[in-house]
Design a protein around this motif. Structure first.
Motif, PDB file in Angstrom:
ATOM      1  N   SER A 299      23.496  17.369 -16.814  1.00 54.01           N
ATOM      2  CA  SER A 299      23.572  17.969 -15.472  1.00 54.01           C
ATOM      3  C   SER A 299      22.400  17.493 -14.625  1.00 54.01           C
ATOM      4  O   SER A 299      22.512  17.345 -13.410  1.00 54.01           O
ATOM      5  CB  SER A 299      23.653  19.496 -15.539  1.00 54.01           C
ATOM      6  OG  SER A 299      22.433  20.010 -15.977  1.00 54.01           O
TER       7      SER A 299
ATOM      8  N   GLY B  69      23.228  14.628 -12.759  1.00 60.71           N
ATOM      9  CA  GLY B  69      24.263  14.872 -11.757  1.00 60.71           C
ATOM     10  C   GLY B  69      25.668  14.684 -12.300  1.00 60.71           C
ATOM     11  O   GLY B  69      26.617  14.496 -11.540  1.00 60.71           O
TER      12      GLY B  69
ATOM     13  N   SER C 275      29.074  15.982 -14.535  1.00 56.28           N
ATOM     14  CA  SER C 275      29.691  17.286 -14.779  1.00 56.28           C
ATOM     15  C   SER C 275      30.753  17.239 -15.884  1.00 56.28           C
ATOM     16  O   SER C 275      31.569  18.143 -16.005  1.00 56.28           O
ATOM     17  CB  SER C 275      30.309  17.808 -13.487  1.00 56.28           C
ATOM     18  OG  SER C 275      31.212  16.831 -13.008  1.00 56.28           O
TER      19      SER C 275
END
Ligand code: ADP
Length: 266
Positions: free
Chosen positions: A83, A86, A88
């Protein structure tokens, strides 16, 4: 201060927060007493340990420490670091190339160990030393990056001479499988070390890609200290993973996954 410590077979990885900033530190396992001394000298702190040598470290500490199972710590740490990058994704394979190699499937927030191989960073250092006498990790990876595997490995295309092979001719048919008897005295340290890294990289990526099929994901996240300062291993693993139909990702600070995961339990 909160501290997560992953005491592994070769290295101790430490993740801690200082003034709200995440910091990393590592030491050879031989210096476990030095690490204990550092922790014992700290002021107020919360500690969580993980890894095969966590019991030894705990016995050297004068402070209370929690403990978490290594696979769970690694899973939590990978989620955290992913995370931070960035990303997911929620379904993926994690291949941890530590002293040995462990492979995990992550689905719906839980992890399952699918297997592994004894070929890993320990093999890289051990075989390199036996073949060339070089024992320093940094020296091994530096020399290997200048070597060629051309004369030592046997590729599929070498076997299928003048004929179209049924699989990619670029695949390795046999690591260290070329006709070596007549050239064994001429081979350089650089060539031998590059070929050891090729063997480790191709083994861990081949096993990973096969395991990825059981995990319903083509994303393979590679972690572990064997990738530190080791662009050749990354290159072999990246190209082999792609060649075999999966997508590789090298997690930033991935070697600290276990330590970070331990820290996040506090
Ligand atoms: P473990 O948790 O089993 O200690 P790591 O993920 O720390 O595993 O990976 C250990 C491997 O990392 C070693 O076998 C070696 O290939 C590599 N490595 C990277 N940096 C070093 C270093 N400074 N000293 C020794 N090995 C290192």
């Amino acid at each position: 201060m909160i501290i997560g410590i992953d005491a592994g077979g070769t290295l101790i990885k430490i993740a801690y927060t200082e003034n709200g900033q995440l910091q990393f530190k590592k030491s050879p396992i031989a210096d476990i007493e030095g690490v204990a001394k550092w922790v014992n000298g700290l002021g107020d702190c919360e500690i969580c340990l993980t890894g095969g040598k966590s019991g030894v470290l705990r016995s050297l500490l004068t402070k209370q420490a929690k403990e978490i199972v290594e696979f769970e710590a690694t899973h939590r740490g990978v989620q955290f670091l992913l995370s931070k990058m960035g990303r997911s994704e929620t379904t993926y394979l994690v291949t941890n190339v530590g002293t040995g190699t462990s492979i995990h499937c992550i689905q719906n927030d839980s992890q399952e160990r699918l297997g592994g191989t004894g070929v890993g960073g320990g093999t890289l250092v051990g075989l390199s030393h036996l073949l060339t006498g070089v024992s320093d990790y940094e020296e091994i990876v530096r020399l290997a990056s200048k070597g060629s595997r051309e004369r030592i490995d046997l590729k599929v295309k070498h076997i299928y001479e003048g004929k179209e092979p049924p699989i990619s001719g670029e695949l390795t048919a046999s690591n260290f499988g070329n006709d070596l008897f007549s050239i064994s005295d001429e081979l350089t340290k650089e060539e031998l070390l590059a070929t050891v890294i090729g063997l480790v990289g191709e083994t861990v990526s081949t096993v990973s890609v096969q395991a990825a099929r059981q995990c319903d994901s083509s994303l393979v996240i590679y972690i572990g200290s064997s990738f530190i300062h080791n662009p050749l291993l990354k290159e072999v693993v990246e190209s082999y993973t792609i060649l075999r139909g999966s997508t590789p990702l090298f997690l930033e600070n991935g070697e600290f996954s276990g330590a970070v995961g331990a820290m996040t339990t506090l």
